[in-house]
Enzyme design. Structure first.
Site, mmCIF file in Angstrom:
data_model
loop_
_atom_site.group_PDB
_atom_site.id
_atom_site.type_symbol
_atom_site.label_atom_id
_atom_site.label_comp_id
_atom_site.label_asym_id
_atom_site.label_seq_id
_atom_site.Cartn_x
_atom_site.Cartn_y
_atom_site.Cartn_z
ATOM 1 N N ASP A 89 0.864 -1.182 0.000
ATOM 2 C CA ASP A 89 0.000 0.000 0.000
ATOM 3 C C ASP A 89 0.900 1.230 0.000
ATOM 4 O O ASP A 89 1.452 1.615 1.031
ATOM 5 C CB ASP A 89 -0.890 0.023 1.246
ATOM 6 N N LYS A 151 -6.784 3.368 -3.273
ATOM 7 C CA LYS A 151 -7.166 3.394 -1.864
ATOM 8 C C LYS A 151 -7.434 4.828 -1.432
ATOM 9 O O LYS A 151 -6.717 5.746 -1.825
ATOM 10 C CB LYS A 151 -6.050 2.760 -1.034
ATOM 11 N N LYS A 180 -9.876 0.014 -2.242
ATOM 12 C CA LYS A 180 -9.804 -0.204 -0.802
ATOM 13 C C LYS A 180 -10.232 1.072 -0.099
ATOM 14 O O LYS A 180 -9.689 2.145 -0.360
ATOM 15 C CB LYS A 180 -8.378 -0.585 -0.380
#
Length: 214
Positions: A89, A151, A180
């Site tokens: 991430d 995300k 996400k």
């Protein structure tokens, strides 16, 4: 609906200890979450704790500001994968995106994806700092660069996930990228709202509360 398979069980606070990470992994095993999400330093520990399970290890890179050099982010991502992370991430370079340096931002995402190969790359936007046009551009750059997920947030900015932002992101990438949602999601009702919009993963430190309520 079982929410456990959607949860990235997360501890990223600056004060996180070795025992906190071990406890996170114990909880992930008990509740059968999809993954744990930890800082890069703790990847090897989390991997060791989860070795006999199917639970994944996600690592944050360039966290939480995104303003490290590309070379440093690439090295951090490579080390995380070498130590057992299967998902990265990364925080995109927010300042360069806002400066209009789109090629540099896209090239950085592409370089990290190339470095980690088949492992999932999630690009963190930190939407609370972006205009609508910048959010759309971040979606385009992530898609062009070969990311796997986009995300919403680090959870450390001035705001977290919003339904409006997720809808915008979904409109921009369709089914080409997964999404996400992270930042401020603390209960089952809210998690379900995000999943209804097409989110594939929920990043939260409140995973137990989310899956324990009806």
């Amino acid at each position: 609906m079982e929410l456990n398979p959607y949860i990235d069980h997360t501890v990223l606070k600056a004060s996180a200890t070795v025992d906190d990470i071990k406890h996170l992994c114990t909880e992930a095993k008990e509740y059968d979450f999809y993954a744990v999400c930890v800082s890069s330093y703790y990847v090897a520990l989390a991997h060791s704790e989860l070795m006999q399970t199917d639970i994944k290890v996600a690592a944050v890179v360039g966290f939480p500001l995104g303003s490290m050099t590309t070379r440093i982010k690439v090295l951090e991502a490579q080390q995380c994968v070498d130590q057992g992370a299967t998902e990265i991430d990364m925080v995109l370079n927010i300042g360069l995106l806002k400066s209009g340096y789109h090629k540099i931002v896209e090239d950085e995402i592409r370089s990290i994806k190339k470095a980690i190969g088949s492992q999932n790359l999630k690009v963190i936007f930190e939407n609370c700092y972006l205009t609508t046009a910048e959010k759309k551009m971040a979606c385009k750059l992530s898609l062009n660069a070969g990311a796997d997920f986009i995300k919403t947030s680090t959870g450390f900015g001035s705001g977290g996930a919003t339904l409006e932002d997720v809808q915008l992101m979904k409109n921009e990438v369709g089914n080409h990228l997964q999404i996400k949602a992270s930042g401020g999601i603390r209960d089952r009702k809210t998690a379900l709202q995000y999943l209804d919009l097409g989110v594939s993963r929920i990043g939260t430190s409140s995973g137990i509360a989310i899956v324990s309520t009806t």
